[in-house]
Design an enzyme around this catalytic site. Structure first.
Site, short mmCIF file in Angstrom:
data_model
loop_
_atom_site.label_atom_id
_atom_site.label_comp_id
_atom_site.label_asym_id
_atom_site.label_seq_id
_atom_site.Cartn_x
_atom_site.Cartn_y
_atom_site.Cartn_z
N ARG A 152 0.84 -1.20 0.00
CA ARG A 152 0.00 0.00 0.00
C ARG A 152 0.88 1.25 0.00
O ARG A 152 0.60 2.25 -0.67
CB ARG A 152 -0.92 0.00 1.23
CG ARG A 152 -2.01 -1.04 1.15
CD ARG A 152 -3.09 -0.79 2.18
NE ARG A 152 -2.84 -1.45 3.45
CZ ARG A 152 -3.44 -2.57 3.83
NH1 ARG A 152 -4.30 -3.17 3.07
NH2 ARG A 152 -3.18 -3.10 5.01
N PHE A 197 -11.22 -4.69 -5.80
CA PHE A 197 -11.19 -5.60 -4.64
C PHE A 197 -10.67 -4.79 -3.43
O PHE A 197 -9.71 -5.18 -2.76
CB PHE A 197 -10.31 -6.83 -4.88
CG PHE A 197 -10.63 -7.61 -6.11
CD1 PHE A 197 -11.69 -8.51 -6.11
CD2 PHE A 197 -9.88 -7.45 -7.28
CE1 PHE A 197 -12.00 -9.24 -7.27
CE2 PHE A 197 -10.18 -8.17 -8.43
CZ PHE A 197 -11.24 -9.08 -8.42
N ASP A 224 -15.70 -2.95 -4.61
CA ASP A 224 -15.72 -4.27 -3.95
C ASP A 224 -17.15 -4.81 -4.05
O ASP A 224 -18.12 -4.04 -4.04
CB ASP A 224 -15.32 -4.15 -2.48
CG ASP A 224 -14.92 -5.48 -1.88
OD1 ASP A 224 -13.70 -5.73 -1.70
OD2 ASP A 224 -15.82 -6.31 -1.59
N ALA A 283 -16.28 -7.31 -9.83
CA ALA A 283 -15.11 -6.80 -10.55
C ALA A 283 -15.24 -6.94 -12.06
O ALA A 283 -15.00 -5.98 -12.80
CB ALA A 283 -13.86 -7.55 -10.07
N ASP A 330 -6.41 -6.71 -6.27
CA ASP A 330 -6.03 -7.55 -5.11
C ASP A 330 -7.17 -8.52 -4.81
O ASP A 330 -7.84 -8.39 -3.78
CB ASP A 330 -5.73 -6.65 -3.91
CG ASP A 330 -5.25 -7.44 -2.71
OD1 ASP A 330 -4.75 -8.56 -2.90
OD2 ASP A 330 -5.39 -6.93 -1.57
N CYS A 351 -3.05 -13.97 -3.67
CA CYS A 351 -2.79 -14.47 -2.31
C CYS A 351 -3.10 -15.96 -2.21
O CYS A 351 -3.24 -16.49 -1.11
CB CYS A 351 -3.57 -13.66 -1.28
SG CYS A 351 -5.34 -13.73 -1.52
N1 SAH Z 1 -7.11 -4.89 -1.05
C1 SAH Z 1 -7.80 -5.12 0.19
C2 SAH Z 1 -8.03 -6.59 0.49
C3 SAH Z 1 -8.78 -7.35 -0.58
S1 SAH Z 1 -9.47 -8.84 -0.04
C4 SAH Z 1 -7.09 -4.41 1.31
O1 SAH Z 1 -6.01 -3.83 1.08
O2 SAH Z 1 -7.57 -4.42 2.43
C5 SAH Z 1 -10.45 -9.29 -1.41
C6 SAH Z 1 -11.75 -8.52 -1.56
O3 SAH Z 1 -12.35 -8.94 -2.79
C7 SAH Z 1 -12.79 -8.76 -0.49
O4 SAH Z 1 -13.10 -7.54 0.12
C8 SAH Z 1 -14.01 -9.31 -1.24
O5 SAH Z 1 -15.25 -8.78 -0.75
C9 SAH Z 1 -13.77 -8.83 -2.64
N2 SAH Z 1 -14.38 -9.61 -3.73
C10 SAH Z 1 -14.54 -10.94 -3.81
N3 SAH Z 1 -15.10 -11.29 -4.98
C11 SAH Z 1 -15.28 -10.14 -5.68
C12 SAH Z 1 -15.82 -9.85 -6.97
N4 SAH Z 1 -16.25 -10.78 -7.78
N5 SAH Z 1 -15.86 -8.55 -7.36
C13 SAH Z 1 -15.43 -7.56 -6.54
N6 SAH Z 1 -14.91 -7.80 -5.31
C14 SAH Z 1 -14.84 -9.07 -4.88
#
Ligand code: SAH
Length: 410
Positions: free
Chosen positions: A226, A242, A264, A294, A314, A354
């Protein structure tokens, strides 16, 4: 105490301090007199010996392909003061790397990262005065109070310990006791629940909702990455895909981004993004938070002719198991191709995986395929990984899970 005796020559990996005993390596189990069934109980401490009767270590028994997770090598029973010693060592490491020395700037860190802190099956994240404990093994569930007491003994800032293992304990295991709830609660503290709780990461304030949030409430593992977004964000049109509670977005705003879009699929996460942006940048008018899928969002933006200078991808782990790797790689290729085609010439992509089951070469290949599919010139600026408070035990390479690339796209 139960003794697990390995088949001949199956002790080699334990001699090299790899902490897992696979069920196929076990020759014989000698139960002590307290057992009524003919197998050890899940979560019980067992002593592991070689076929030649050499003591290899003591660990937690669990049903499954990893039958024992070793806590201490070369001893028959856990030494007295074991939990305090291990937690103290984990804290000392965070102290040594300067992660806890400026609590006004940063009071958010991972205290225990499973095998990386010689505590297989245990994760502990610290948010200001609260530690959130997560057990991934039945053995750690059984020991949760020992862990909690050691944390408040050894970590000066921690006054509360919350337990959150609903999603991480094996589903089939018969588990006694609650999987969530307070283990230790300091009633004198003013802030009593996660609705009003703030934690600080690199000087930015985050509302941490460990009760309802994902994982322990926050993704501490992206802290260093970040900070890199902050470095590259000045004057840019940024998409944080995400975004969860907006981690990367706050750094982009502080770095002087022109516009930041946070996306998200979780409406709850989006509400927290708004709360976090308002707290840190009360007058910002260059941030937008959208609850959307997404793939759908990227397609709609593309159709509208929108482009970005910096995109962060992410996603959650696309491969939760080894057998899901192929599909996961296809997923990574698809989402990266969609992002690459929406980046303005001279723009930047931060892209992550991840999934522990997808190694860095496979991930890089998926991103390579995405670049080739779109046909843009792409160069790698940084290769990213998990931060120092998520250490990898050199004898347990499976502990490596987070990888990322920063790409320059022409
Ligand atoms: N980048 C974030 C962590 C991401 S965790 C940080 O820095 O804190 C992954 C995220 O993807 C979760 O919040 C989850 O709700 C979201 N997610 C899962 N499937 C998704 C989709 N199809 N479209 C958009 N977001 C999604």
């Amino acid at each position: 105490m139960t003794t697990v005796i390995l088949k001949p020559k199956k002790e080699e990996s334990l001699r090299r301090f790899h902490p897992w005993v696979f069920s196929g390596a076990i020759g014989k189990i000698v139960l002590d007199a307290t057992h009524r069934a003919n197998m050890p109980e899940e979560g019980e401490l067992v002593c592991v010996r070689s076929a030649e009767n050499e003591v290899l270590g003591v660990g937690h028994w669990q049903v499954g392909s990893i039958a024992v997770r070793i806590l201490a090598f070369g001893v028959e029973v856990l030494p007295k003061g074991f939990w305090n010693e291990r937690i103290r060592a984990a804290y000392k490491m965070r102290e040594a790397i300067g992660l806890v020395s400026h609590p006004f700037m940063n009071n958010t860190f991972r205290l225990v990262h499973g095998e990386g802190d010689y505590l297989p099956g245990l994760v502990v994240d610290v948010y200001a005065d609260t530690a959130v404990v997560q057990a991934h093994s039945v053995g750690m569930h059984v020991c949760r109070m020992d862990v909690a007491k050691a944390i408040v003994d050894e970590v000066p800032q921690v006054k509360n310990v919350y337990y959150k293992s609903d999603d991480t304990l094996p589903h089939k295991a018969e588990i006694e006791g609650e999987k969530t709830g307070d283990l230790i609660k300091n009633e004198k503290l003013k802030i009593k629940n996660s609705d009003e709780f703030w934690s600080v990461e690199n000087g930015l304030m985050f509302r941490i909702d460990w009760l309802r949030g994902q994982k322990t409430g926050f993704f501490i593992d992206q802290r260093e990455n970040r900070a890199l977004v902050e470095r590259y964000a000045a004057g840019k049109d940024v998409l944080n895909m995400f975004c969860y509670t907006g981690g990367f977005s706050l750094y982009a705003l502080r770095g002087g981004a022109k516009q930041v879009d946070s996306v998200d699929v979780s409406q709850k996460a989006i509400e927290l993004v708004e709360v976090n942006v308002k707290k840190n940048f009360p007058h910002a008018s260059n941030h937008r938070a959208v609850a959307a899928d997404a793939f759908e969002y990227l397609s709609a933006q593309k159709a509208a002719g929108r482009q970005f200078d910096l995109i962060i991808l992410d996603p959650p782990a696309f491969a939760k198991h080894r057998d899901a790797v192929r599909n996961a790689l296809r997923g990574y290729q698809r989402i990266n191709a969609k992002a690459i085609e929406m980046i303005r010439p001279g723009g930047i992509l931060f892209t992550f995986s991840c999934s522990q089951a997808v190694d860095k070469e496979a991930f890089r290949l998926a991103v390579f395929s995405a670049a080739a599919q779109v046909g843009r010139k792409v160069r790698i600026l940084h290769q990213l990984h998990q931060p120092q408070d998520h250490p990898i035990n050199i004898y347990h390479p499976e502990g490596e899970y987070l990888k990322g690339l920063i790409l320059y796209i022409e």
